[in-house]
Scaffold this active site. Sequence first.
Site: not given
Ligand SMILES: N[C@H](CCC[C@H](N)C(=O)O)C(=O)O
Length: 278
Positions: A74, A76, A151, A153, A184, A202, A211, A213-214
Amino acid sequence: MTPFHKMHGLGNDFVVVDERAERYGLTPARIAALADRHRGIGCDQFVVLQPATRDGADVLVRFFNADGTEAGACGNASRCVAALLWRQEGRRETVLQTRAGLLPARVDDAGVVTVDMGRPALDWRDVPLARAADTLHLPLAGDPAAASMGNPHATFFLDDMLDLDPVVAGPLLEHDPLFPERANIGFAHVRSRTELRLRVWERGSGLTLACGSGACAAVVNAVRRGLVERTCTVGMDGGALSVSWRAQDDPGEGGHVLMTGPATVSFVGTFDPEGYPS
Ligand SMILES: N[C@H](CCC[C@H](N)C(=O)O)C(=O)O
């Protein structure tokens, strides 16, 4: 009572609980109840700090989505934890231990945080996908690309941000059978060689204002397709991040993705875990 910090990174908001000294019995069901915006505190992700278990790490950080499921990354929230440790312990540089690996983070004089999010994983097995596929062009309508930042994407590149509604397409794609761990879903528009517009549905939390990581995955996928330079500004509903995917031969951070942006404490509070279903 359990103390917490309510924080956000560009409006992607978090409840942060420090379990380094004491455990609070935070089950997935209790986390989901606390994340509920009507019956609980409300947040996109619930972040738990625990004692580091790997050499070189300062803190173990676990991320839980609003549905109680745990995520490997995550961006952020990683910036928020680094900022919190700076506020509490005066350390500008920390190493966060996450399921995605050890993430070095640095807080600058203005309180802006840079996190080394590590290397993206680009093989279908590592996203992961349910079957062998070219992650640069997934076998899905809309021709998205996929990458993992710890995670999963999928990034769609749209001529116009209105071509797909994240609230309609997001949940269908999040649960597509191609993604055995769900995904995501990023909806991106290339504004220039150094600027992306992005909205993310997400996994486990829905449409968020930002987001991290996004944003990293979107830049990686756009660079792979030759659409942008390796350092980009990613504009999201809640604000902008700077993302830089270092070249493989870059000394020190070769192949790593660096993400820079703000981290904010909204308020502190306490809650009684026993008041929530376990
Ligand atoms: N929903 C994401 C985790 C939070 C990612 C996002 N809030 C960020 O800032 O990277 C997942 O299940 O992989």
